[in-house]
Write a protein that holds these residues in place. Structure first.
Motif, PDB file in Angstrom:
ATOM      1  N   VAL A   1       0.877  -1.012   0.032  1.00  0.00           N
ATOM      2  CA  VAL A   1      -0.004   0.065  -0.011  1.00  0.00           C
ATOM      3  C   VAL A   1       0.883   1.325  -0.149  1.00  0.00           C
ATOM      4  O   VAL A   1       1.776   1.312   0.846  1.00  0.00           O
ATOM      5  CB  VAL A   1      -0.687   0.013   1.248  1.00  0.00           C
TER       6      VAL A   1
ATOM      7  N   ALA B   1      -8.891  -0.784   4.769  1.00  0.00           N
ATOM      8  CA  ALA B   1      -8.462  -2.033   5.449  1.00  0.00           C
ATOM      9  C   ALA B   1      -9.079  -3.175   5.073  1.00  0.00           C
ATOM     10  O   ALA B   1      -8.853  -4.212   5.036  1.00  0.00           O
ATOM     11  CB  ALA B   1      -8.303  -1.970   6.875  1.00  0.00           C
TER      12      ALA B   1
ATOM     13  N   ILE C   1      -1.094  -7.369   4.342  1.00  0.00           N
ATOM     14  CA  ILE C   1      -0.328  -6.354   3.763  1.00  0.00           C
ATOM     15  C   ILE C   1       1.208  -6.419   4.273  1.00  0.00           C
ATOM     16  O   ILE C   1       1.476  -6.925   5.282  1.00  0.00           O
ATOM     17  CB  ILE C   1      -0.584  -4.723   4.458  1.00  0.00           C
TER      18      ILE C   1
ATOM     19  N   LEU D   1       3.849  -1.232   3.621  1.00  0.00           N
ATOM     20  CA  LEU D   1       3.121   0.063   3.860  1.00  0.00           C
ATOM     21  C   LEU D   1       4.046   1.260   3.409  1.00  0.00           C
ATOM     22  O   LEU D   1       4.911   1.447   4.470  1.00  0.00           O
ATOM     23  CB  LEU D   1       2.369   0.020   5.146  1.00  0.00           C
TER      24      LEU D   1
ATOM     25  N   THR E   1      -3.535   5.796   9.624  1.00  0.00           N
ATOM     26  CA  THR E   1      -3.274   4.735   8.526  1.00  0.00           C
ATOM     27  C   THR E   1      -2.675   3.561   9.067  1.00  0.00           C
ATOM     28  O   THR E   1      -3.047   2.286   8.682  1.00  0.00           O
ATOM     29  CB  THR E   1      -2.290   5.322   7.473  1.00  0.00           C
TER      30      THR E   1
ATOM     31  N   HIS F   1      -4.953   1.628  11.526  1.00  0.00           N
ATOM     32  CA  HIS F   1      -6.090   0.569  10.876  1.00  0.00           C
ATOM     33  C   HIS F   1      -5.484  -0.489   9.754  1.00  0.00           C
ATOM     34  O   HIS F   1      -5.946  -1.634   9.487  1.00  0.00           O
ATOM     35  CB  HIS F   1      -6.872   1.538   9.760  1.00  0.00           C
ATOM     36  N   LEU F   2      -4.086  -0.342   9.205  1.00  0.00           N
ATOM     37  CA  LEU F   2      -3.404  -1.298   8.315  1.00  0.00           C
ATOM     38  C   LEU F   2      -2.479  -2.326   8.738  1.00  0.00           C
ATOM     39  O   LEU F   2      -2.219  -3.237   8.522  1.00  0.00           O
ATOM     40  CB  LEU F   2      -3.003  -0.197   7.271  1.00  0.00           C
TER      41      LEU F   2
END
Length: 304
Positions: A10, A84, A94, A97, A136, A139-140
């Motif tokens: 991401v 997400a 993921i 990031l 970010t 959540h990820l």
């Protein structure tokens, strides 16, 4: 070095500049890349430039890669939560990031003291440069810790050494936003370590981004014409340079050795034996410390 085939990346804020180039180079090595940001189609962010997340994905495809553009305001918790959930449903995790979120250049207020700069401008930079990154990651990163080997790249401006002192000529909001990223990397590296993942901060050098080229009235083809008015621009580099170095870092099975550090494109280029598109190897932050700041005449010999 390993390839990135099968990895999910991401790139948050992958609309332009170094983050756009990182998205392209991660995809070139085989990662599937989600490109997120606020500039999409006819909808522009407050940066008000023509680059879009869809345009980044077009470059990803041209490089032989795969990716998806998703419009997300990373200050909106609900939108990031939905991102997400979508990635979880589509990819299940993921692996990389890249927190390239910013968009605060219009608020910098060059060399303006805090009591004179509009407070809304200063606080907006804090929101864009710190809050958006925290939201970010919140959540990820739950999707990252499902498998060891993950990497968070927090994009900033300036090495930790350079930002250890106040950035004269900028403004307090800008300085705090960019210097805080060093600590975001340190903290996330500590929290990710038990899960076999890591975090670093990365800074480009003097970037020949789309906006920078426009600012100096040049293109990538004739960028040296700007040296007549900005001689130290001789040390500048393309966004691709940062993209290549971050992709090499992401593919390094021993990347955990850099946990919590702030790395520059020039430093990473030396480690991974990477050149810019013109075959040179700029080391901008060493040049800035050795040549520009002491007031020496512009001369990139030995620095690229």
């Amino acid at each position: 070095m390993d390839t990135l085939t099968g990895r999910t990346a991401v790139v948050a804020g992958g609309t332009r500049g170094a983050s756009r180039a990182i998205a392209v180079e991660l995809a070139r090595r085989g990662a599937y890349v989600y490109v997120t940001g606020r500039s999409s189609g006819a909808t522009r962010s407050e940066v008000d430039r023509p680059e879009t997340i869809e345009g980044t994905v077009e470059l990803v495809v041209e490089a032989g890669g795969q990716g998806t553009a998703i419009r997300v305001d990373h200050l909106d918790r609900e939108q990031v939560g939905e991102l997400a959930a979508r990635i979880d449903a589509e990819r299940g995790r993921i692996d990389i990031l890249v927190n390239g979120l910013w968009g605060g250049d219009n608020y910098i207020g060059w060399d303006t003291p805090v009591w004179e700069q509009p407070l809304d401008d200063a606080l907006r930079m804090i929101r864009l440069g710190i809050d958006a990154h925290m939201i970010t990651s919140h959540h990820l990163l739950g999707l990252m810790i499902r498998r060891p080997g993950g990497l968070v790249v927090e994009m900033t401006d300036g090495t930790a050494e350079h930002n250890a002192a106040y950035r004269e000529g900028t403004s307090l909001g800008f300085y705090v936003a960019k210097a805080a990223v060093h600590h975001l990397a340190i903290g996330q590296a500590h929290q990710l370590a038990p899960h076999g993942s890591t975090a670093v901060a990365v800074t480009p050098g003097w970037l020949r981004s789309e906006a920078m080229l426009d600012h100096y009235g040049v293109t990538e083809a004739n960028w040296r014409d700007a040296l007549t008015t900005v001689p130290h621009f001789c040390i500048s580099e393309t966004p691709t340079y940062t993209g290549r170095t971050v992709a090499a870092l992401a593919a390094d099975p021993d990347k955990n050795r850099f946990a919590g550090q702030t790395l520059s494109s020039g430093h990473l280029a030396q480690i991974y034996d990477i050149d810019d598109v013109d075959g040179s190897r700029p080391d901008a932050w060493r040049y800035i410390a050795d040549i520009e700041q002491p007031g020496k005449p512009a001369d990139a010999t030995g620095y690229r």
